[in-house]
Write an enzyme that holds these catalytic residues in place. Structure first.
Site, PDB file in Angstrom:
ATOM      1  N   PHE A 165       0.843  -1.188   0.000  1.00  0.00           N
ATOM      2  CA  PHE A 165       0.000   0.000   0.000  1.00  0.00           C
ATOM      3  C   PHE A 165       0.880   1.239   0.000  1.00  0.00           C
ATOM      4  CE2 PHE A 165      -2.510  -3.423   1.557  1.00  0.00           C
ATOM      5  CZ  PHE A 165      -3.803  -3.177   1.125  1.00  0.00           C
ATOM      6  N   LYS A 166       0.818   1.991  -1.084  1.00  0.00           N
ATOM      7  CA  LYS A 166       1.562   3.244  -1.169  1.00  0.00           C
ATOM      8  C   LYS A 166       0.604   4.381  -0.806  1.00  0.00           C
ATOM      9  CE  LYS A 166       4.124   6.203  -4.381  1.00  0.00           C
ATOM     10  NZ  LYS A 166       4.367   6.510  -5.806  1.00  0.00           N
ATOM     11  N   ILE A 167       0.788   4.913   0.387  1.00  0.00           N
ATOM     12  CA  ILE A 167      -0.126   5.925   0.905  1.00  0.00           C
ATOM     13  C   ILE A 167       0.531   7.292   0.762  1.00  0.00           C
ATOM     14  CG2 ILE A 167      -1.473   6.687   2.889  1.00  0.00           C
ATOM     15  CD1 ILE A 167      -2.267   3.895   1.831  1.00  0.00           C
TER      16      ILE A 167
END
Length: 304
Positions: A165-167
């Site tokens: 997950f690239k937040i």
């Protein structure tokens, strides 16, 4: 659980010749420079690769070239975002067949008004999950799609291949902390982005990796490794050192910064960006170099 995805996985810029055609030899040099910068992985065809200015035929050419040239030296993430689910699935299969390690995708969107619902987003990621390659979800403001933490946790728990997950939304640290707390072991690769402008807070929130530009990964990577090793003060000191350059990149230059630095260092011949992207103002570019030069990053001397 030890998180399997850590470190710095920057986005490779796409070099163009001054006439706007792809610079394929330059692309190989970009990849070699990034590997020499000590990256843990490389992402291609992302927003900082100018994916929205590249044709479908060029995407295929670049995917083949990059995976063949990297040749397993580091893992490669191929960005596959598209509004149409069949196209995203086709891109995922293509990347997998060529040996990509991971695919990255934003939720379905097209412009300001065509945005996938929570259900449509879930369905698109589930369809890609059936291809059988690990997925990184990119939560970026560009999509305009709201991705609340409970939805992300449900997707992580129910879609086996959704692992990273690239937040990079506003208040990323707060979202990362909640995602990790609520998702537990299902969140195998909590990453941040946005050129590492919020890296220290995001590491403190529990992220294990960062996807920056390819400008100074040799200087940002040690910050991540120091923090994860418990060397908190070393990470703080390293971050303070690079922050003026990162801030200038994030707020003034965007994806043009890595190409400007690579041109300065002889990695590529041209930092051309396709219309309607404007070239960097000479003063903005000059200040970028003024901030980078004292840091002595590899990018400024790699090709000289």
């Amino acid at each position: 659980m030890t998180k399997p995805y850590t470190g710095i996985w920057p986005v490779a810029p796409t070099p163009f010749n001054p006439d706007g055609t792809l610079d394929l030899e330059g692309m190989k040099r970009v990849l070699d420079c990034m590997i020499d910068q000590g990256v843990d992985g490389i992402c291609i065809l992302a927003n900082f690769s100018e994916q929205f200015l590249i044709s479908d035929a060029e995407r295929e050419t670049l995917t083949r070239l990059c995976l063949e040239h990297v040749a397993g030296r580091v893992p490669v993430i191929v960005t596959i975002s598209h509004y149409a689910t069949p196209i995203v699935v086709e891109r995922a299969q293509f990347a997998k067949d060529l040996g990509a390690s991971i695919v990255m995708m934003m939720p379905p969107y097209h412009g300001a008004l065509l945005k996938g619902t929570a259900e449509q987003t879930f369905e698109q990621f589930r369809a890609v999950g059936e291809v059988g390659i690990p997925i990184m979800l990119q939560d970026a403001p560009l999509s305009g799609v709201d991705l609340p933490v409970p939805l992300l946790v449900q997707m992580a728990q129910e879609i086996e291949m959704l692992k990273l997950f690239k937040i990079e939304c506003p208040q990323a640290a707060m979202k990362l902390r909640a995602l990790i707390e609520q998702g537990g072991d299902a969140i195998e690769g909590p990453f941040d982005g946005e050129e590492a402008i919020t890296l220290l807070a995001d590491l403190d929130a529990g992220c294990t990796g960062t996807m920056t530009s390819a400008m100074i990964p040799d200087l940002i990577g040690p910050i991540v490794r120091d923090f994860l090793a418990g060397n908190r003060q070393a990470a703080i000191d390293g971050y303070a050192r690079v922050l003026p350059a990162v801030n200038h990149e994030n707020r003034q230059c965007g994806f043009r910064s890595a190409k400007a630095a690579m041109m300065e260092g002889g990695v590529i011949k041209s930092d051309f960006c396709r219309h309607p992207i404007a070239p960097l103002h000479p003063a903005t570019r000059a200040m970028l170099m003024e901030l980078l030069t004292p840091l002595d990053p590899l990018v400024l001397k790699w090709g000289k």
